[in-house]
Design an enzyme around this catalytic site. Sequence first.
Site, PDB file in Angstrom:
ATOM      1  N   ASN A   1     -25.172  13.406 -46.157  1.00 51.74           N
ATOM      2  CA  ASN A   1     -23.819  13.246 -46.978  1.00 51.74           C
ATOM      3  C   ASN A   1     -23.684  11.723 -47.126  1.00 51.74           C
ATOM      4  O   ASN A   1     -23.272  10.967 -46.289  1.00 51.74           O
ATOM      5  CB  ASN A   1     -22.448  13.912 -45.882  1.00 51.74           C
ATOM      6  CG  ASN A   1     -21.094  13.312 -46.720  1.00 51.74           C
ATOM      7  OD1 ASN A   1     -21.231  13.212 -47.938  1.00 51.74           O
ATOM      8  ND2 ASN A   1     -20.088  13.385 -45.841  1.00 51.74           N
TER       9      ASN A   1
ATOM     10  N   GLU B   1     -18.168  19.217 -37.141  1.00 55.85           N
ATOM     11  CA  GLU B   1     -18.087  17.343 -37.347  1.00 55.85           C
ATOM     12  C   GLU B   1     -16.818  17.182 -36.417  1.00 55.85           C
ATOM     13  O   GLU B   1     -15.715  17.345 -36.979  1.00 55.85           O
ATOM     14  CB  GLU B   1     -17.878  17.109 -38.712  1.00 55.85           C
ATOM     15  CG  GLU B   1     -19.181  17.598 -39.519  1.00 55.85           C
ATOM     16  CD  GLU B   1     -19.395  16.371 -40.708  1.00 55.85           C
ATOM     17  OE1 GLU B   1     -20.558  16.113 -40.656  1.00 55.85           O
ATOM     18  OE2 GLU B   1     -18.436  16.148 -41.321  1.00 55.85           O
TER      19      GLU B   1
ATOM     20  N   HIS C   1     -14.825  18.717 -45.732  1.00 58.19           N
ATOM     21  CA  HIS C   1     -14.968  17.527 -45.105  1.00 58.19           C
ATOM     22  C   HIS C   1     -13.790  17.310 -44.365  1.00 58.19           C
ATOM     23  O   HIS C   1     -12.650  17.011 -45.277  1.00 58.19           O
ATOM     24  CB  HIS C   1     -15.941  16.584 -45.882  1.00 58.19           C
ATOM     25  CG  HIS C   1     -16.678  15.576 -44.914  1.00 58.19           C
ATOM     26  ND1 HIS C   1     -15.638  14.516 -44.707  1.00 58.19           N
ATOM     27  CD2 HIS C   1     -17.615  15.323 -44.328  1.00 58.19           C
ATOM     28  CE1 HIS C   1     -16.331  13.784 -43.904  1.00 58.19           C
ATOM     29  NE2 HIS C   1     -17.617  14.125 -43.634  1.00 58.19           N
TER      30      HIS C   1
ATOM     31  N   LYS D   1     -21.269  10.259 -49.172  1.00 56.26           N
ATOM     32  CA  LYS D   1     -19.918   9.963 -49.371  1.00 56.26           C
ATOM     33  C   LYS D   1     -19.946   9.168 -50.601  1.00 56.26           C
ATOM     34  O   LYS D   1     -20.438   9.197 -51.428  1.00 56.26           O
ATOM     35  CB  LYS D   1     -19.308   9.347 -48.018  1.00 56.26           C
ATOM     36  CG  LYS D   1     -19.792   9.866 -46.899  1.00 56.26           C
ATOM     37  CD  LYS D   1     -18.852   9.449 -45.819  1.00 56.26           C
ATOM     38  CE  LYS D   1     -19.259   9.955 -44.284  1.00 56.26           C
ATOM     39  NZ  LYS D   1     -18.346   9.651 -43.329  1.00 56.26           N
TER      40      LYS D   1
ATOM     41  N   GLU E   1     -12.647  14.112 -44.357  1.00 58.24           N
ATOM     42  CA  GLU E   1     -12.135  13.050 -45.273  1.00 58.24           C
ATOM     43  C   GLU E   1     -11.468  13.876 -46.425  1.00 58.24           C
ATOM     44  O   GLU E   1     -10.473  13.635 -46.675  1.00 58.24           O
ATOM     45  CB  GLU E   1     -13.126  12.020 -45.749  1.00 58.24           C
ATOM     46  CG  GLU E   1     -13.873  11.545 -44.658  1.00 58.24           C
ATOM     47  CD  GLU E   1     -14.936  10.798 -44.581  1.00 58.24           C
ATOM     48  OE1 GLU E   1     -15.750  10.684 -45.731  1.00 58.24           O
ATOM     49  OE2 GLU E   1     -15.692  10.654 -43.728  1.00 58.24           O
TER      50      GLU E   1
ATOM     51  N   GLY F   1     -18.769   8.487 -38.146  1.00 55.08           N
ATOM     52  CA  GLY F   1     -18.601   7.202 -38.792  1.00 55.08           C
ATOM     53  C   GLY F   1     -18.331   6.333 -37.688  1.00 55.08           C
ATOM     54  O   GLY F   1     -17.875   4.858 -37.641  1.00 55.08           O
TER      55      GLY F   1
ATOM     56  N   SER G   1     -22.114  10.914 -36.528  1.00 56.82           N
ATOM     57  CA  SER G   1     -23.096   9.737 -35.938  1.00 56.82           C
ATOM     58  C   SER G   1     -24.242  10.255 -35.377  1.00 56.82           C
ATOM     59  O   SER G   1     -25.018   9.727 -34.677  1.00 56.82           O
ATOM     60  CB  SER G   1     -22.441   9.058 -34.993  1.00 56.82           C
ATOM     61  OG  SER G   1     -21.101   8.393 -35.354  1.00 56.82           O
TER      62      SER G   1
HETATM   63  C1  PEP Z   1     -20.116  12.780 -42.195  1.00 51.68           C
HETATM   64  O1  PEP Z   1     -19.808  12.220 -42.844  1.00 51.68           O
HETATM   65  O2  PEP Z   1     -20.461  14.003 -42.461  1.00 51.68           O
HETATM   66  C2  PEP Z   1     -20.738  12.140 -40.974  1.00 51.68           C
HETATM   67  C3  PEP Z   1     -21.385  12.991 -40.181  1.00 51.68           C
HETATM   68  O3  PEP Z   1     -20.920  10.743 -41.038  1.00 51.68           O
HETATM   69  P1  PEP Z   1     -21.466  10.045 -39.837  1.00 51.68           P
HETATM   70  O4  PEP Z   1     -23.096  10.486 -39.789  1.00 51.68           O
HETATM   71  O5  PEP Z   1     -21.883   8.585 -40.497  1.00 51.68           O
HETATM   72  O6  PEP Z   1     -20.850   9.882 -38.839  1.00 51.68           O
END
Ligand code: PEP
Length: 257
Positions: free
Chosen positions: A9, A169, A97, A11, A99, A175, A215
């Site tokens: 992803n 998630e 997601h 973003k 966000e 992040g 992460s």
């Molecule tokens: C995401 O945005 O779906 C995500 C898991 O980000 P990150 O791996 O940077 O934590």
Amino acid sequence: MRKLLIAGNWKMNQGPEDTAQFFEALATSKPADISRIDAAVCPPFISLPEAKNGNAKLPDIAIGAQNVSSEENGAFTGEVSATMLKELNCDYAITGHSERREYFGETDAQICKKNLKALEHGLTPITCVGEVLDQRKSERHFKVVEEQLTGVMKGFSKEQAEKTVVAYEPVWAIGTGETATPDQAQEMHKFIREILGKMFGDQTAEKIRILYGGSMKPGNAAELIDQPDVDGGLIGGASLKSDSYSELLKIAQEKSG
Ligand code: PEP
């Protein structure tokens, strides 16, 4: 047997030029054989034509969008339809997601409509659920995830459920550099599969892929995907560079041996 899926992803990162460069670099860094897994990257909409070119050269790297409209077409300014995404060779669309939920107010009901529209047009939704830190600290995380999951897959047939990918998630791990431990991930993934079993029957639940996101990176991917109910990853930061993305593909391919 569920095939692992490694989905990036991106973003709001990597415009068309960066996307072209990513695929160029990936052509040399990607493991030659990733036949035992599924792999995808989800760039911003504007970069999808470049990703389509990349996918033509590297057909084992599928492409996906980070969102999809719940509507068919027409007067919906700023939206992108499932049909348009199919035209750009997308196989996947990320929906719900955290966000999108947090900054754009998306609700479970809206996400459910997006999922159904995606499925209607042959796109695989990667639909996200996950609790925020306060909810985990107050031990409401199972309840929150159950509510989200039943909301975003409401009214699905077994066939539609089977074609959907769920991404767990935990928002506190996105992040932040902080990752759920393999035990925490497994505990929630197992719970999600139980809920899916109640909704669609155990046989269907066994077929649904549940990705971990938060992460994930080359240093921790192996122990996460070693968990029996973790079927791959939805990866933000570590999917942006072709080297680390390739490393993740390699780990998943080896784990699928
Ligand atoms: C995401 O945005 O779906 C995500 C898991 O980000 P990150 O791996 O940077 O934590």
